[in-house]
Enzyme design. Structure first.
Site, short mmCIF file in Angstrom:
data_model
loop_
_atom_site.label_atom_id
_atom_site.label_comp_id
_atom_site.label_asym_id
_atom_site.label_seq_id
_atom_site.Cartn_x
_atom_site.Cartn_y
_atom_site.Cartn_z
N GLY A 196 0.83 -1.24 -0.01
CA GLY A 196 0.07 0.12 -0.10
C GLY A 196 1.00 1.16 -0.11
O GLY A 196 2.05 1.28 -0.56
N CYS A 197 0.35 2.37 0.36
CA CYS A 197 0.99 3.62 0.74
C CYS A 197 2.43 3.43 1.34
O CYS A 197 2.28 2.86 2.57
CB CYS A 197 0.13 4.54 1.28
SG CYS A 197 1.07 6.27 1.75
N PHE A 198 3.50 3.92 0.80
CA PHE A 198 4.84 3.75 1.48
C PHE A 198 5.09 4.36 2.72
O PHE A 198 5.60 4.28 3.44
CB PHE A 198 6.03 3.76 0.53
CG PHE A 198 5.97 5.21 -0.54
CD1 PHE A 198 5.30 6.20 0.15
CD2 PHE A 198 6.45 4.96 -1.55
CE1 PHE A 198 5.46 7.28 -1.16
CE2 PHE A 198 6.55 6.28 -2.55
CZ PHE A 198 5.86 7.44 -2.26
N TRP A 199 4.13 5.44 2.91
CA TRP A 199 4.36 6.20 4.11
C TRP A 199 4.15 5.42 5.26
O TRP A 199 4.78 5.51 6.27
CB TRP A 199 3.20 7.44 4.09
CG TRP A 199 3.54 8.61 3.11
CD1 TRP A 199 4.69 8.57 2.61
CD2 TRP A 199 2.71 9.73 2.85
NE1 TRP A 199 4.53 9.63 1.68
CE2 TRP A 199 3.20 10.54 1.62
CE3 TRP A 199 1.14 9.76 2.94
CZ2 TRP A 199 2.63 11.40 1.18
CZ3 TRP A 199 0.69 10.96 2.47
CH2 TRP A 199 1.53 11.73 1.50
N CYS A 200 2.87 4.56 5.30
CA CYS A 200 2.29 3.53 6.43
C CYS A 200 3.65 2.47 6.51
O CYS A 200 3.74 2.18 7.67
CB CYS A 200 1.08 3.03 5.76
SG CYS A 200 -0.41 3.96 5.73
#
Length: 197
Positions: free
Chosen positions: A28-32
């Site tokens: 998913g989103c690489f920030w997470c």
């Protein structure tokens, strides 16, 4: 975080870059994903970026359109004497939904797929064995569809995407999406976190 290697040296915990190994995951989103793995003992560096696509020189502008074939990923440098690849896999699978195709929460598109880019045949065998075990035990309510593919290239994301949660804890996405994920992670892996949150 990029500063961890130099910080470790300053604190007398010299870590040889040659002794570190790499793991590359998309969930998913690489920030997470970055925020989760940065808290693990034995992880020396986590870089957000792109892998698995058809073009070179991947950028957020291109990848976010969903037509380059890249996934948002993190590349993890870890000390295998402190944390093993199998533990990284466990964290990976327990902190996202590996049963949804090209989707994590509200993030939809091939760039958000669940994927492991293996760097060695040993990583491939461990990832495949673990995935098979999850499916044999019906761990999730649907089959795990995580792709397990050979690593080819990694393109570091733009600076504004690095250490995103650390630098922007009050940003709405961080508070509503990343914080609950981190809380869940900390409850499942209390002994593996680097320090008390």
């Amino acid at each position: 975080m990029k500063i961890l290697l130099s910080l470790g040296i300053l604190m007398g915990m010299e870590v040889s870059a040659q002794s570190l190994q790499k793991a590359t995951f998309g969930a998913g989103c690489f920030w997470c994903v970055e925020a989760v793995f940065q808290e693990l003992k034995g992880v020396e560096n986590v870089i957000s970026g792109y892998a698995g696509g058809k073009i070179s020189e991947a950028t957020y502008q291109h990848v976010s359109r969903g037509n380059t074939g890249h996934a948002e990923v993190v590349q993890i440098s870890y000390d295998p004497d402190i944390i093993g690849y199998e533990k990284l896999l466990e964290v990976f699978w327990k902190t996202h939904d590996p049963t949804t195709k090209n989707k994590q929460g509200n993030d939809i598109g091939k760039q958000y797929r669940s994927v492991i880019f293996y760097h060695t045949q040993t990583q491939y065998k461990e990832a495949q064995r673990y995935k098979n075990l999850l499916n044999e035990r019906n761990t999730f309510s649907a089959p795990v569809i995580t792709e397990i593919v050979p690593f080819q290239a990694f393109y570091e994301a733009e600076q504004r995407h690095q250490d995103f949660y650390t630098l922007n804890p009050n940003q709405p996405y961080c508070r509503t999406i990343i914080e609950p994920k981190l809380e869940k992670f900390r409850k499942i892996f209390p002994l593996e976190i680097r320090k008390s949150p």
